[in-house]
Scaffold this active site. Sequence first.
Site, PDB file in Angstrom:
ATOM      1  N   ASP A 196      -8.523  11.933  -6.238  1.00 26.45           N
ATOM      2  CA  ASP A 196      -8.258  10.614  -5.612  1.00 26.45           C
ATOM      3  C   ASP A 196      -7.196   9.893  -6.831  1.00 26.45           C
ATOM      4  O   ASP A 196      -7.762   9.794  -7.738  1.00 26.45           O
ATOM      5  CB  ASP A 196      -9.395   9.793  -5.479  1.00 26.45           C
ATOM      6  CG  ASP A 196      -9.095   8.297  -5.058  1.00 26.45           C
ATOM      7  OD1 ASP A 196      -7.846   7.957  -5.175  1.00 26.45           O
ATOM      8  OD2 ASP A 196     -10.187   7.594  -4.601  1.00 26.45           O
ATOM      9  N   ASN A 198       3.760  10.048  -3.237  1.00 27.87           N
ATOM     10  CA  ASN A 198       3.377  10.046  -1.768  1.00 27.87           C
ATOM     11  C   ASN A 198       2.298   9.369  -1.449  1.00 27.87           C
ATOM     12  O   ASN A 198       2.588   8.510  -0.470  1.00 27.87           O
ATOM     13  CB  ASN A 198       3.611  11.240  -1.325  1.00 27.87           C
ATOM     14  CG  ASN A 198       3.707  11.187   0.289  1.00 27.87           C
ATOM     15  OD1 ASN A 198       4.419  10.662   0.975  1.00 27.87           O
ATOM     16  ND2 ASN A 198       2.650  11.609   0.613  1.00 27.87           N
ATOM     17  N   SER A 248       8.597   2.056   1.489  1.00 25.94           N
ATOM     18  CA  SER A 248       8.663   1.555   2.686  1.00 25.94           C
ATOM     19  C   SER A 248       9.672   0.320   3.259  1.00 25.94           C
ATOM     20  O   SER A 248       9.828  -0.235   2.224  1.00 25.94           O
ATOM     21  CB  SER A 248       7.155   1.278   3.189  1.00 25.94           C
ATOM     22  OG  SER A 248       7.261   0.988   4.594  1.00 25.94           O
ATOM     23  N   TYR A 268       0.081  -4.459   1.957  1.00 28.06           N
ATOM     24  CA  TYR A 268       0.992  -3.378   1.913  1.00 28.06           C
ATOM     25  C   TYR A 268       2.283  -3.416   1.500  1.00 28.06           C
ATOM     26  O   TYR A 268       2.967  -2.782   0.847  1.00 28.06           O
ATOM     27  CB  TYR A 268       0.587  -2.559   3.276  1.00 28.06           C
ATOM     28  CG  TYR A 268       1.528  -1.283   3.479  1.00 28.06           C
ATOM     29  CD1 TYR A 268       1.035  -0.166   3.020  1.00 28.06           C
ATOM     30  CD2 TYR A 268       2.740  -1.276   4.442  1.00 28.06           C
ATOM     31  CE1 TYR A 268       1.873   1.143   2.989  1.00 28.06           C
ATOM     32  CE2 TYR A 268       3.345  -0.168   4.420  1.00 28.06           C
ATOM     33  CZ  TYR A 268       3.002   0.870   3.636  1.00 28.06           C
ATOM     34  OH  TYR A 268       3.711   2.108   3.899  1.00 28.06           O
ATOM     35  N   LYS A 273       4.689  -2.172  -1.908  1.00 29.69           N
ATOM     36  CA  LYS A 273       5.732  -1.341  -1.385  1.00 29.69           C
ATOM     37  C   LYS A 273       6.969  -2.163  -2.206  1.00 29.69           C
ATOM     38  O   LYS A 273       8.085  -1.405  -2.773  1.00 29.69           O
ATOM     39  CB  LYS A 273       6.169  -1.127  -0.279  1.00 29.69           C
ATOM     40  CG  LYS A 273       5.076  -0.218   0.589  1.00 29.69           C
ATOM     41  CD  LYS A 273       4.987   1.090  -0.372  1.00 29.69           C
ATOM     42  CE  LYS A 273       4.140   2.064   0.444  1.00 29.69           C
ATOM     43  NZ  LYS A 273       3.963   3.485  -0.486  1.00 29.69           N
ATOM     44  N   VAL A 276       7.162   6.626  10.906  1.00 28.36           N
ATOM     45  CA  VAL A 276       7.430   8.386  10.829  1.00 28.36           C
ATOM     46  C   VAL A 276       6.150   8.626  11.542  1.00 28.36           C
ATOM     47  O   VAL A 276       5.034   7.853  11.412  1.00 28.36           O
ATOM     48  CB  VAL A 276       7.401   8.569   9.246  1.00 28.36           C
ATOM     49  CG1 VAL A 276       7.377  10.285   9.455  1.00 28.36           C
ATOM     50  CG2 VAL A 276       8.571   8.164   8.590  1.00 28.36           C
ATOM     51  N   THR A 289       3.228   9.826  11.881  1.00 26.85           N
ATOM     52  CA  THR A 289       1.929  10.354  10.692  1.00 26.85           C
ATOM     53  C   THR A 289       0.843   9.820  11.295  1.00 26.85           C
ATOM     54  O   THR A 289       0.862   8.713  11.989  1.00 26.85           O
ATOM     55  CB  THR A 289       2.218   9.997   9.448  1.00 26.85           C
ATOM     56  OG1 THR A 289       2.394   8.728   9.179  1.00 26.85           O
ATOM     57  CG2 THR A 289       3.515  10.844   8.801  1.00 26.85           C
TER      58      THR A 289
END
Length: 253
Positions: free
Chosen positions: A62, A89, A141, A157, A161, A190, A192
Site C-alpha cells: 500500500d 499510477n 487526471s 479527488y 490531481k 478510461v 477501468t
Amino acid sequence: MSFSNKVVIITGAGSGIGAATAISFAKEGANVVIVGRNEQKLEKVKEKCAKSGNGLLVVRADISNEQDAKKIINETIDKFNKLDVLVNNAGIVGQSSILSDNVLSSYDTIMNTNLRAVVHITNLAAPHLIKTKGNIINISSVAGKMTAIAGDVALTYAVSKAALDHFTRFVAAELASHGVRVNSISPGPVSTGLLDNAVASLSMSLEDMERAVPLGRVSEPEEIADLILFLASDKAKAITGSDYVSDNGLLLK
C-alpha cells in the site's frame, strides 16, 4: 521502443492502466516491478508479463504506508540493482463536497494516497533515478483541470490531481540538472474499475458517459499505456515538466 534491461516500477499495477502498462513494458523488454494491494490481481498481471521472459518482481504494498513505500524501492534495488522508470499510477477516488460532514476525512484519505504517497516514493526513488538518468511519469487526471464534475463526487479527488500536476512541474525543474525527466499524463474517462465506480456514483451509464465526450468514446487502458511508454522512452528525451492530456476531447466542453 525497446526497454531492454530497463527497470520499471509501476504502482497500482493490479488492474486498469497500471496492469496494461506493466504488460506493455514487459513486451518491450523491461524488467517490471508490479506493485499493488491485491495479491490475486498482481499474480494475474505477472502471468501475462511473464510471457515476455524478462525479469519480474511482485510487491504487495500500500503506497500510502511509509514502510511499504520503502519496501518497494528496497526490494527493487535488491533484485535489479538499479531503477530506470517510476510510474506513479496508484490512486483512489471518493465522494466529497465542501458541504459534507466527511469532507476532511475524505480529503485526508485521498490526499494521503494520491499526493503524499507520490511525494514519498518519488523522494525514495530519486537518488536511484539520478544514477541512471531515468524518468518519472505521474498519472494525473483531467479532473484536476475542470469543475464540471465537482460537487458531491470529485472535489477532493480533483484537488489531489491539480496538486499532482504542480508537484510534477516542481520535481521536473529540480531534477532536470541531474538528467532526470518528470512528466504527467491526464486521462479522461478510461475503461477501468475506477470509471465504473465514478459512473455509478453519478447515477450514469457508460453510454451516458460516452455521449458526454466529444469523440463519443472512452479510452482503453492500453491507450494510456502507449503514452506512458512514449514518455518513458528516448523518443521523448526533450520532454520534461509536461502534462499530456488524453481525454477524447472532454476538456473541450
